[in-house]
Design a protein around this motif. Structure first.
Motif, PDB file in Angstrom:
ATOM      1  N   ARG A  15       0.817  -1.218   0.000  1.00  0.00           N
ATOM      2  CA  ARG A  15       0.000   0.000   0.000  1.00  0.00           C
ATOM      3  C   ARG A  15       0.846   1.262   0.000  1.00  0.00           C
ATOM      4  O   ARG A  15       0.554   2.217  -0.731  1.00  0.00           O
ATOM      5  CB  ARG A  15      -0.923  -0.014   1.242  1.00  0.00           C
ATOM      6  CG  ARG A  15      -1.750   1.269   1.416  1.00  0.00           C
ATOM      7  CD  ARG A  15      -2.662   1.483   0.235  1.00  0.00           C
ATOM      8  NE  ARG A  15      -3.463   2.700   0.367  1.00  0.00           N
ATOM      9  CZ  ARG A  15      -3.062   3.894  -0.038  1.00  0.00           C
ATOM     10  NH1 ARG A  15      -1.871   4.044  -0.609  1.00  0.00           N
ATOM     11  NH2 ARG A  15      -3.857   4.947   0.103  1.00  0.00           N
ATOM     12  N   THR A  23      -5.669  -3.119   6.507  1.00  0.00           N
ATOM     13  CA  THR A  23      -4.738  -2.548   5.533  1.00  0.00           C
ATOM     14  C   THR A  23      -5.061  -2.998   4.127  1.00  0.00           C
ATOM     15  O   THR A  23      -4.954  -2.217   3.178  1.00  0.00           O
ATOM     16  CB  THR A  23      -3.289  -2.971   5.890  1.00  0.00           C
ATOM     17  OG1 THR A  23      -3.000  -2.601   7.245  1.00  0.00           O
ATOM     18  CG2 THR A  23      -2.284  -2.276   4.974  1.00  0.00           C
ATOM     19  N   ARG A  78      -7.289  -1.005   1.900  1.00  0.00           N
ATOM     20  CA  ARG A  78      -6.763   0.243   1.346  1.00  0.00           C
ATOM     21  C   ARG A  78      -5.784   0.010   0.200  1.00  0.00           C
ATOM     22  O   ARG A  78      -5.289   0.961  -0.391  1.00  0.00           O
ATOM     23  CB  ARG A  78      -6.058   1.050   2.451  1.00  0.00           C
ATOM     24  CG  ARG A  78      -6.978   1.445   3.599  1.00  0.00           C
ATOM     25  CD  ARG A  78      -6.206   2.133   4.707  1.00  0.00           C
ATOM     26  NE  ARG A  78      -7.091   2.587   5.761  1.00  0.00           N
ATOM     27  CZ  ARG A  78      -7.678   3.780   5.803  1.00  0.00           C
ATOM     28  NH1 ARG A  78      -7.485   4.627   4.816  1.00  0.00           N
ATOM     29  NH2 ARG A  78      -8.450   4.118   6.803  1.00  0.00           N
ATOM     30  N   VAL A  79      -5.478  -1.270  -0.047  1.00  0.00           N
ATOM     31  CA  VAL A  79      -4.485  -1.589  -1.085  1.00  0.00           C
ATOM     32  C   VAL A  79      -5.096  -1.359  -2.458  1.00  0.00           C
ATOM     33  O   VAL A  79      -6.216  -1.771  -2.732  1.00  0.00           O
ATOM     34  CB  VAL A  79      -4.000  -3.045  -0.937  1.00  0.00           C
ATOM     35  CG1 VAL A  79      -3.166  -3.454  -2.136  1.00  0.00           C
ATOM     36  CG2 VAL A  79      -3.194  -3.204   0.340  1.00  0.00           C
TER      37      VAL A  79
END
Length: 229
Positions: A160, A223, A226-227
């Protein structure tokens, strides 16, 4: 459920990384420690090594690769992020059960042969992997899963935010550890910390590690959302 299994099969296309390599690296580490034990004097308590950590470190690397090298193509096949993560976690849990059992069997052999005839304690780790077979199996399972999930989180952070994000991620963990040390020192609680680690049972530690593993899994999943690919 079939989709989750297919995600696991997708990872196992690279069987060498997930299956032979972890055990091969651990076997090499074991042979190195065996050679050392043959060449140095052995005390009455035998020789305890930290070589077993090689397996856990490599599993951390496997977790990282599953989110950096394998993720883009997996998502291009139409798999959702949540399904990809859950399928990978299912593979990790399965391998954790099997690999934990393998480590337990090897520890039983080590005990039966008095440390391979050399008083070498490679699969017995004082305090945490030194109890009954079922404790060893459970703790090994939790540790393996925790290391892979930790690696997955690292891989996702890199995916990310690239290197700058990875540096910040590592620095944040160091800062948290430093703040914890400062807090313990400021309150004069080091004796309490020492008392905790000398009285707590291995099963209690395993429970704490399980909570940490869940937290790392949640952090990785958050996480992943959001990648961008």
């Amino acid at each position: 459920m079939n989709t989750l299994v297919n995600v696991g099969r997708y990872h196992l296309v690279d069987r060498i990384t997930w299956l032979p390599l972890p055990w091969g690296i651990m076997a090499f580490s074991f042979l190195v420690n065996l050679g050392i034990s043959l060449s140095v004097p052995t005390g009455p308590q035998g020789i305890y090594t930290g070589g077993l950590v090689s397996l856990y470190i490599f599993m951390l690397i496997c977790g990282s690769l599953s989110m950096t090298r394998s993720l883009p193509f997996g998502l291009m096949m139409g798999i959702s992020r949540r399904t990809y993560f859950a399928g990978t976690a299912l593979l990790v849990l399965t391998l954790g059960v099997v690999y934990g059992l393998g480590l337990t069997v090897l520890q039983l052999v080590e005990r039966a042969t008095n440390g391979w005839g050399l008083k070498l304690h490679y699969f017995r780790v004082p305090w945490i992997l030194d109890g009954p077979w079922y404790e060893t199996w459970l703790t090994s399972f939790v540790l393996l899963v925790a290391f892979v999930l930790y690696g997955m989180w690292y891989g996702l952070v890199f995916r990310r935010w690239s290197v700058p994000g990875l540096v910040v991620f590592i620095a944040a963990q160091i800062l948290v550890a430093l703040l914890a040390v400062i807090a313990v020192s400021a309150t004069g609680s080091w004796s309490g910390v020492g008392h905790f680690f000398t009285t707590v049972t291995a099963l209690a530690v395993t429970g704490v590690l399980a909570v940490v593993a869940l937290a790392m899994g949640f952090g990785g999943l958050t996480t992943l959302r959001r990648v961008t690919i």
